[in-house]
Design an enzyme around this catalytic site. Structure first.
Site, PDB file in Angstrom:
ATOM      1  N   HIS A  71       0.816  -1.213   0.000  1.00  0.00           N
ATOM      2  CA  HIS A  71       0.000   0.000   0.000  1.00  0.00           C
ATOM      3  C   HIS A  71       0.849   1.262   0.000  1.00  0.00           C
ATOM      4  O   HIS A  71       0.350   2.367   0.022  1.00  0.00           O
ATOM      5  CB  HIS A  71      -0.935   0.008   1.216  1.00  0.00           C
ATOM      6  CG  HIS A  71      -0.257   0.280   2.514  1.00  0.00           C
ATOM      7  ND1 HIS A  71       0.339  -0.721   3.240  1.00  0.00           N
ATOM      8  CD2 HIS A  71      -0.056   1.419   3.211  1.00  0.00           C
ATOM      9  CE1 HIS A  71       0.849  -0.197   4.349  1.00  0.00           C
ATOM     10  NE2 HIS A  71       0.629   1.101   4.353  1.00  0.00           N
ATOM     11  N   ASP A 111      -0.473  -7.649   2.054  1.00  0.00           N
ATOM     12  CA  ASP A 111       0.130  -6.325   1.932  1.00  0.00           C
ATOM     13  C   ASP A 111       1.647  -6.440   1.772  1.00  0.00           C
ATOM     14  O   ASP A 111       2.410  -6.242   2.718  1.00  0.00           O
ATOM     15  CB  ASP A 111      -0.221  -5.499   3.184  1.00  0.00           C
ATOM     16  CG  ASP A 111       0.131  -4.033   3.048  1.00  0.00           C
ATOM     17  OD1 ASP A 111       0.474  -3.601   1.924  1.00  0.00           O
ATOM     18  OD2 ASP A 111       0.074  -3.316   4.064  1.00  0.00           O
ATOM     19  N   SER A 205       5.306   2.549   7.400  1.00  0.00           N
ATOM     20  CA  SER A 205       4.795   1.407   6.643  1.00  0.00           C
ATOM     21  C   SER A 205       5.864   0.830   5.735  1.00  0.00           C
ATOM     22  O   SER A 205       6.651   1.552   5.124  1.00  0.00           O
ATOM     23  CB  SER A 205       3.596   1.829   5.795  1.00  0.00           C
ATOM     24  OG  SER A 205       2.449   1.969   6.574  1.00  0.00           O
TER      25      SER A 205
END
Length: 261
Positions: A71, A111, A205
């Site tokens: 993402h 992810d 992230s």
């Protein structure tokens, strides 16, 4: 349609087409260049009205390959202070990237993304790879692991230019399952600090959760305004997919045979 700029920098910075979350809260600055596998990913998304910039983390698993969260994509390696042009930094463009075919933004399921660098990173004191766990190699509940990154350092959105680190504990999956929609035990890890004083946050992230000197997790998602618990992508579950993609990259680099030309 949005136009996306991709640039890869090792142990420095790297950018993907989707923005992520994750900053280090309650952590402390790392010793400069003590995490030489870290990659900083810069993401620039341009639409008709504005250009948005985001950042993520990633980690070098081979001189020509970086893992991150799907993402999150410029990559900088060898960086400590991301706003300084340090001599240790290597900036390498990403030649291609492969997002897991079953990635779903809702719930950040699967992810994970693998980036193929245009050229090999130079392995030295500032830029190194990190090992991955074997397929389905587990980490016990209660294991203390480390996360590093350049994300925000508080819910009040305080920023940092230098890499920070935090120690977080592996939690039981039963803690995350009722709190996160689409939580999947096999492909996700439940992690966090029960005292709620330490956490990753926006900007972290894609960075690695390092347990026993291996990258067992990838910073993936958390609940809004809640820093405990957090969900990490479980790297060991995706080990066969990672190696399959690396083999595909290698085959694509082979010169064509005379009969095929």
């Amino acid at each position: 349609w949005q136009k996306m700029l991709l640039l890869l920098l090792i142990s420095s910075a790297f950018v993907l087409p989707w923005a992520g979350a994750g900053e280090i809260i309650g952590g402390k600055e790392v010793k400069p260049h003590s995490r030489p596998y870290m990659a900083y990913l810069k993401i620039q998304v341009t639409n008709k009205t504005a250009t948005d910039r985001y950042s993520c983390g990633g980690f070098l698993i081979r001189p020509d390959a970086v893992l991150s969260a799907a993402h999150c994509v410029t990559v900088i390696l060898g960086a400590h202070n991301i706003h300084d042009e340090e001599q240790s930094q290597q900036r390498i463009r990403a030649k291609k990237w492969v997002i897991h075919p079953n990635f779903h933004r809702e719930g950040h399921v699967n992810d994970i993304v693998l980036l193929k660098l245009e050229t090999n990173a130079t392995i030295n004191a500032y830029v190194r790879t990190i090992s991955l766990p074997r397929h389905n190699e587990g980490v016990r509940v209660g294991t203390e692991c480390e996360v590093a990154g350049w994300g925000l350092t508080s819910l009040e959105r305080r920023k940092t230019d230098v890499m920070m680190k935090v120690v977080l504990e592996v939690q039981n999956d039963t803690l995350c399952k009722p709190r996160f929609r689409k939580y999947q035990r096999q492909s996700m890890m439940c992690v966090g600090d029960e005292s709620r004083r330490k956490s990753t946050y926006k900007g972290d992230s894609g960075g690695p959760l390092v347990c026993n000197k291996k990258a067992h997790g990838i910073v993936s998602r958390a609940r809004k305004r809640h820093i405990f618990p957090e969900v990490f992508t479980r790297v060991s579950y995706f080990e066969p997919w990672i190696h399959d993609q690396l083999r595909r990259f290698a085959l694509q680099e082979l010169p064509a045979s005379p009969s095929s030309q």
